[in-house]
Design an enzyme around this catalytic site. Sequence first.
Site, PDB file in Angstrom:
ATOM      1  N   HIS A 162       0.263   7.974   3.788  1.00 47.05           N
ATOM      2  CA  HIS A 162       0.945   7.355   4.920  1.00 47.05           C
ATOM      3  C   HIS A 162       2.436   7.698   5.003  1.00 47.05           C
ATOM      4  O   HIS A 162       3.125   7.194   5.893  1.00 47.05           O
ATOM      5  CB  HIS A 162       0.756   5.842   4.848  1.00 47.05           C
ATOM      6  CG  HIS A 162      -0.678   5.439   4.679  1.00 47.05           C
ATOM      7  ND1 HIS A 162      -1.629   5.678   5.652  1.00 47.05           N
ATOM      8  CD2 HIS A 162      -1.330   4.861   3.634  1.00 47.05           C
ATOM      9  CE1 HIS A 162      -2.807   5.239   5.212  1.00 47.05           C
ATOM     10  NE2 HIS A 162      -2.651   4.755   4.001  1.00 47.05           N
ATOM     11  N   ASP A 166       0.849  -1.191   0.000  1.00 47.43           N
ATOM     12  CA  ASP A 166       0.000   0.000   0.000  1.00 47.43           C
ATOM     13  C   ASP A 166       0.883   1.239   0.000  1.00 47.43           C
ATOM     14  O   ASP A 166       1.343   1.697   1.044  1.00 47.43           O
ATOM     15  CB  ASP A 166      -0.931   0.010   1.202  1.00 47.43           C
ATOM     16  CG  ASP A 166      -1.943   1.156   1.147  1.00 47.43           C
ATOM     17  OD1 ASP A 166      -1.744   2.095   0.345  1.00 47.43           O
ATOM     18  OD2 ASP A 166      -2.927   1.104   1.895  1.00 47.43           O
TER      19      ASP A 166
END
Length: 286
Positions: A193, A188
Site C-alpha cells: 500500500h 496495516d
Amino acid sequence: MPIDAAKALAAAPRSAEIAWSAKDVQLYHLGIGAGRPATDPGELRYTLEDRLRVLPSFATVAGAGEPGVTGGLSMPGVDVDLARVLHGGQALRVHRPIPVEGRATATSRITAVYDKGTAAVLVLRTEVADAEGPLWTDDARIFVRGEGGWGGDRGPSVRLPEPGGEPDRTVERPTRPDQALLYRLSGDLNPLHADPEFARLAGFDRPVLHGLCTYGMTLKAVVDTLLDGDVGRVRSYTARFAGVVFPGETLRIRAWRGEAGRLRVAVTAAERDDAPVLADTVVAHS
C-alpha cells in the site's frame, strides 16, 4: 506444500491483550475520510473527542489491527510469500457498541482452509471480549495465490444474487492520493500500500489502497446516508473484495434496502468504468 491445512486447523487458538484510545479511533476515522468538511456536525461525531462515536469497522484495526491478515500468515502450518497474499473478504459481527477507549482479549484461530485450485483461502476468526463480555467477532478471508491444487475442500460459495432494481441510494466518496499512507498508521504496514517496487512485485503498477480502508469508507457512507448517522444500529457487516482501488480514485457506493434490517451494497471505482471493488456486501442493522 507451504500451507499444511491439517496443521493450521489443529493449531491452538492464540490470545493477545489489545488496547485502544480515543486517539486511535480518531486516527482510524480520519484514515477512512472522516472530517470532510471539518466543521460538519455529522463529521464531528467521528473526529471530536467530546462527542466521539466508534464506527464498528474500527474493530478491524483495534489494537493496531492485531492479529490481522499478516498475523494469520504466522499461524502454524502457514508459510507463504507476502507478495502472493490478497485480502479476499471480511465479515464482522458486533455484539455491543465498541467503547471509545478499551482493553480486551483477542483470541484468533484459523477456522477453514479452502483449495480454490489456483489459490488457497484461509479463514482467520478473531473473537474479542473485555471484562463485560463479548465485543465483536471478525472473520478475515486471506487469499494466497499459487497455493491451491492439493485436492482440498473448495468451500462454500460467497456469491450472492445481484440486487434487483435501481438502488435506493447512490453516493460517491473520493479517496485522496495520500490516503493509504494515512490509513496504514492504524496498523496495516503491508508495503503493497506504500512501496511502488513491492506493488510491482505483487503485480500492480502502483500501490493500492487497503481493502479495509474501502470497507470502512463504505460502512461510514451507509451509516451516514441510510442509518441516520447512528453507528449503534450496525449489527453485522460482510463484504467480498472484488477488485482494487488506487489512491485518488472515487468510490461509487450503491445501496438497496432488502428484507427488514438488511442493506445490500455494491462499490465500484467510478473512473474505471465502474470496475467492481466490493461485492456480495451486506449490512445488517436495527
